[in-house]
Design a protein around this motif. Structure first.
Motif, PDB file in Angstrom:
ATOM      1  N   GLU A   5      10.913  56.880  38.599  1.00 16.54           N
ATOM      2  CA  GLU A   5      12.284  56.393  38.735  1.00 16.54           C
ATOM      3  C   GLU A   5      13.279  57.523  38.509  1.00 16.54           C
ATOM      4  O   GLU A   5      14.273  57.644  39.238  1.00 16.54           O
ATOM      5  CB  GLU A   5      12.543  55.248  37.755  1.00 16.54           C
ATOM      6  CG  GLU A   5      11.787  53.988  38.096  1.00 16.54           C
ATOM      7  CD  GLU A   5      11.860  52.924  37.015  1.00 16.54           C
ATOM      8  OE1 GLU A   5      11.694  51.732  37.353  1.00 16.54           O
ATOM      9  OE2 GLU A   5      12.072  53.270  35.823  1.00 16.54           O
ATOM     10  N   ILE A   6      13.003  58.366  37.537  1.00 18.20           N
ATOM     11  CA  ILE A   6      13.871  59.519  37.267  1.00 18.20           C
ATOM     12  C   ILE A   6      13.925  60.423  38.493  1.00 18.20           C
ATOM     13  O   ILE A   6      15.006  60.872  38.902  1.00 18.20           O
ATOM     14  CB  ILE A   6      13.384  60.306  36.024  1.00 18.20           C
ATOM     15  CG1 ILE A   6      13.589  59.465  34.761  1.00 18.20           C
ATOM     16  CG2 ILE A   6      14.107  61.647  35.910  1.00 18.20           C
ATOM     17  CD1 ILE A   6      12.904  60.030  33.528  1.00 18.20           C
ATOM     18  N   GLU A   7      12.768  60.678  39.082  1.00 16.20           N
ATOM     19  CA  GLU A   7      12.733  61.544  40.271  1.00 16.20           C
ATOM     20  C   GLU A   7      13.535  60.923  41.417  1.00 16.20           C
ATOM     21  O   GLU A   7      14.296  61.609  42.095  1.00 16.20           O
ATOM     22  CB  GLU A   7      11.294  61.798  40.717  1.00 16.20           C
ATOM     23  CG  GLU A   7      11.230  62.735  41.903  1.00 16.20           C
ATOM     24  CD  GLU A   7       9.809  63.069  42.338  1.00 16.20           C
ATOM     25  OE1 GLU A   7       9.679  63.663  43.427  1.00 16.20           O
ATOM     26  OE2 GLU A   7       8.844  62.750  41.608  1.00 16.20           O
ATOM     27  N   PHE A   8      13.353  59.623  41.652  1.00 22.21           N
ATOM     28  CA  PHE A   8      14.106  58.942  42.708  1.00 22.21           C
ATOM     29  C   PHE A   8      15.610  59.039  42.448  1.00 22.21           C
ATOM     30  O   PHE A   8      16.387  59.408  43.347  1.00 22.21           O
ATOM     31  CB  PHE A   8      13.679  57.470  42.803  1.00 22.21           C
ATOM     32  CG  PHE A   8      14.557  56.659  43.714  1.00 22.21           C
ATOM     33  CD1 PHE A   8      14.520  56.849  45.093  1.00 22.21           C
ATOM     34  CD2 PHE A   8      15.436  55.722  43.198  1.00 22.21           C
ATOM     35  CE1 PHE A   8      15.339  56.110  45.934  1.00 22.21           C
ATOM     36  CE2 PHE A   8      16.256  54.970  44.029  1.00 22.21           C
ATOM     37  CZ  PHE A   8      16.213  55.168  45.402  1.00 22.21           C
ATOM     38  N   VAL A   9      16.027  58.737  41.234  1.00 18.20           N
ATOM     39  CA  VAL A   9      17.448  58.774  40.874  1.00 18.20           C
ATOM     40  C   VAL A   9      18.007  60.184  41.060  1.00 18.20           C
ATOM     41  O   VAL A   9      19.101  60.363  41.616  1.00 18.20           O
ATOM     42  CB  VAL A   9      17.639  58.255  39.425  1.00 18.20           C
ATOM     43  CG1 VAL A   9      19.018  58.592  38.879  1.00 18.20           C
ATOM     44  CG2 VAL A   9      17.385  56.747  39.370  1.00 18.20           C
ATOM     45  N   ASP A  10      17.272  61.185  40.623  1.00 19.27           N
ATOM     46  CA  ASP A  10      17.734  62.563  40.771  1.00 19.27           C
ATOM     47  C   ASP A  10      17.787  63.005  42.229  1.00 19.27           C
ATOM     48  O   ASP A  10      18.713  63.702  42.644  1.00 19.27           O
ATOM     49  CB  ASP A  10      16.863  63.519  39.953  1.00 19.27           C
ATOM     50  CG  ASP A  10      17.098  63.376  38.449  1.00 19.27           C
ATOM     51  OD1 ASP A  10      18.144  62.808  38.055  1.00 19.27           O
ATOM     52  OD2 ASP A  10      16.234  63.818  37.667  1.00 19.27           O
ATOM     53  N   ARG A  11      16.800  62.590  43.016  1.00 19.03           N
ATOM     54  CA  ARG A  11      16.818  62.928  44.448  1.00 19.03           C
ATOM     55  C   ARG A  11      18.030  62.312  45.142  1.00 19.03           C
ATOM     56  O   ARG A  11      18.675  62.946  45.972  1.00 19.03           O
ATOM     57  CB  ARG A  11      15.540  62.439  45.136  1.00 19.03           C
ATOM     58  CG  ARG A  11      14.326  63.280  44.879  1.00 19.03           C
ATOM     59  CD  ARG A  11      13.166  62.708  45.660  1.00 19.03           C
ATOM     60  NE  ARG A  11      11.957  63.492  45.522  1.00 19.03           N
ATOM     61  CZ  ARG A  11      10.938  63.407  46.352  1.00 19.03           C
ATOM     62  NH1 ARG A  11      10.964  62.555  47.367  1.00 19.03           N
ATOM     63  NH2 ARG A  11       9.876  64.142  46.168  1.00 19.03           N
ATOM     64  N   MET A  12      18.313  61.054  44.811  1.00 17.79           N
ATOM     65  CA  MET A  12      19.481  60.396  45.418  1.00 17.79           C
ATOM     66  C   MET A  12      20.781  61.054  44.961  1.00 17.79           C
ATOM     67  O   MET A  12      21.746  61.116  45.714  1.00 17.79           O
ATOM     68  CB  MET A  12      19.489  58.900  45.092  1.00 17.79           C
ATOM     69  CG  MET A  12      18.422  58.104  45.827  1.00 17.79           C
ATOM     70  SD  MET A  12      18.532  58.189  47.633  1.00 17.79           S
ATOM     71  CE  MET A  12      20.059  57.326  47.926  1.00 17.79           C
ATOM     72  N   GLY A  13      20.796  61.563  43.750  1.00 23.61           N
ATOM     73  CA  GLY A  13      21.963  62.312  43.283  1.00 23.61           C
ATOM     74  C   GLY A  13      22.212  63.537  44.141  1.00 23.61           C
ATOM     75  O   GLY A  13      23.344  63.837  44.520  1.00 23.61           O
ATOM     76  N   LEU A  14      21.134  64.248  44.477  1.00 17.21           N
ATOM     77  CA  LEU A  14      21.259  65.428  45.327  1.00 17.21           C
ATOM     78  C   LEU A  14      21.708  65.052  46.741  1.00 17.21           C
ATOM     79  O   LEU A  14      22.513  65.754  47.357  1.00 17.21           O
ATOM     80  CB  LEU A  14      19.939  66.193  45.384  1.00 17.21           C
ATOM     81  CG  LEU A  14      19.526  66.883  44.084  1.00 17.21           C
ATOM     82  CD1 LEU A  14      18.120  67.460  44.211  1.00 17.21           C
ATOM     83  CD2 LEU A  14      20.528  67.954  43.689  1.00 17.21           C
ATOM     84  N   ILE A  15      21.187  63.939  47.247  1.00 15.44           N
ATOM     85  CA  ILE A  15      21.593  63.493  48.587  1.00 15.44           C
ATOM     86  C   ILE A  15      23.079  63.172  48.602  1.00 15.44           C
ATOM     87  O   ILE A  15      23.805  63.593  49.510  1.00 15.44           O
ATOM     88  CB  ILE A  15      20.750  62.279  49.045  1.00 15.44           C
ATOM     89  CG1 ILE A  15      19.328  62.751  49.366  1.00 15.44           C
ATOM     90  CG2 ILE A  15      21.385  61.578  50.240  1.00 15.44           C
ATOM     91  CD1 ILE A  15      18.344  61.629  49.590  1.00 15.44           C
ATOM     92  N   MET A  16      23.552  62.434  47.592  1.00 15.54           N
ATOM     93  CA  MET A  16      24.974  62.088  47.540  1.00 15.54           C
ATOM     94  C   MET A  16      25.821  63.353  47.440  1.00 15.54           C
ATOM     95  O   MET A  16      26.874  63.445  48.074  1.00 15.54           O
ATOM     96  CB  MET A  16      25.262  61.160  46.358  1.00 15.54           C
ATOM     97  CG  MET A  16      26.693  60.652  46.312  1.00 15.54           C
ATOM     98  SD  MET A  16      27.130  59.549  47.672  1.00 15.54           S
ATOM     99  CE  MET A  16      26.432  58.014  47.085  1.00 15.54           C
ATOM    100  N   GLU A  17      25.351  64.324  46.698  1.00 11.16           N
ATOM    101  CA  GLU A  17      26.063  65.590  46.575  1.00 11.16           C
ATOM    102  C   GLU A  17      26.158  66.289  47.930  1.00 11.16           C
ATOM    103  O   GLU A  17      27.206  66.805  48.304  1.00 11.16           O
ATOM    104  CB  GLU A  17      25.342  66.475  45.548  1.00 11.16           C
ATOM    105  CG  GLU A  17      26.151  67.618  45.018  1.00 11.16           C
ATOM    106  CD  GLU A  17      25.415  68.310  43.886  1.00 11.16           C
ATOM    107  OE1 GLU A  17      25.981  68.358  42.784  1.00 11.16           O
ATOM    108  OE2 GLU A  17      24.284  68.810  44.108  1.00 11.16           O
ATOM    109  N   ARG A  18      25.083  66.261  48.691  1.00 16.58           N
ATOM    110  CA  ARG A  18      25.080  66.869  50.029  1.00 16.58           C
ATOM    111  C   ARG A  18      26.008  66.133  50.986  1.00 16.58           C
ATOM    112  O   ARG A  18      26.505  66.709  51.953  1.00 16.58           O
ATOM    113  CB  ARG A  18      23.670  66.914  50.594  1.00 16.58           C
ATOM    114  CG  ARG A  18      22.807  67.933  49.906  1.00 16.58           C
ATOM    115  CD  ARG A  18      21.408  67.987  50.484  1.00 16.58           C
ATOM    116  NE  ARG A  18      20.561  68.781  49.622  1.00 16.58           N
ATOM    117  CZ  ARG A  18      19.366  68.406  49.188  1.00 16.58           C
ATOM    118  NH1 ARG A  18      18.859  67.251  49.572  1.00 16.58           N
ATOM    119  NH2 ARG A  18      18.671  69.179  48.398  1.00 16.58           N
ATOM    120  N   LEU A  19      26.217  64.836  50.725  1.00 17.16           N
ATOM    121  CA  LEU A  19      27.129  64.044  51.551  1.00 17.16           C
ATOM    122  C   LEU A  19      28.584  64.198  51.118  1.00 17.16           C
ATOM    123  O   LEU A  19      29.472  63.594  51.714  1.00 17.16           O
ATOM    124  CB  LEU A  19      26.728  62.562  51.504  1.00 17.16           C
ATOM    125  CG  LEU A  19      25.418  62.208  52.195  1.00 17.16           C
ATOM    126  CD1 LEU A  19      25.033  60.764  51.902  1.00 17.16           C
ATOM    127  CD2 LEU A  19      25.513  62.455  53.693  1.00 17.16           C
TER     128      LEU A  19
END
Length: 153
Positions: A5-19
């Motif tokens: 779950e931590i990995e998923f949350v962190d990955r989505m954080g990076l995606i939002m940052e890229r957006l």
């Protein structure tokens, strides 16, 4: 949160940052997609995400304004949030509204460039034409998305 779950949350954080959003915004949104119970208090969100309650409050309000999350009614003054279905299409509609507004600016840019600057004029026209093309199909795209969503559920 467990390690996956931590990995998923962190990955989505990076995606939002890229957006173009804040990393915390992506992390909050991701956690609300998978958390149990599906609604969480600001205190719970801050603890799970390891950020301040102020940061969570700010990001939650931004996500609420964009239609991605909603505040859950409670009998106390506690703010609780949950995911809202269909939030991404609202975000896309907001982005397309900016593209729509940019057409006037691009048209103005074309009006001030003479034929003596064909390279610049071509670049500007290409950008304007691309934006117009994207907008031309956007309503149909949202209709196709609605149909897809209804049939894939």
């Amino acid at each position: 949160m467990n390690p996956s779950e931590i990995e998923f949350v962190d990955r989505m954080g990076l995606i939002m940052e890229r957006l173009g959003g804040a990393r915390t915004m992506g992390r909050l949104h991701a956690w609300l997609m998978i958390c149990d119970p599906p609604d969480q208090s600001l205190t719970d969100l801050a603890a799970e995400l390891g950020v301040s309650k102020t940061a969570v409050s700010t990001v939650a309000r931004q996500l609420e304004l964009s239609g991605m999350v909603e505040r859950v009614p409670t009998s106390t003054r506690e703010h609780r949030y949950r995911m809202v279905g269909g939030g991404w299409d609202q975000v896309m509609r907001i982005q397309l509204a900016v593209v729509r507004q940019s057409l006037d600016t691009l048209d103005f840019g074309l009006s001030i460039l003479g034929d003596d600057r064909p390279v610049q004029r071509g670049q500007l026209k290409d950008t304007r034409d691309f934006f117009a093309f994207v907008l031309q199909d956007s309503d149909a795209m949202f209709e196709r998305w609605k149909e897809y969503r209804e049939t894939s559920s």
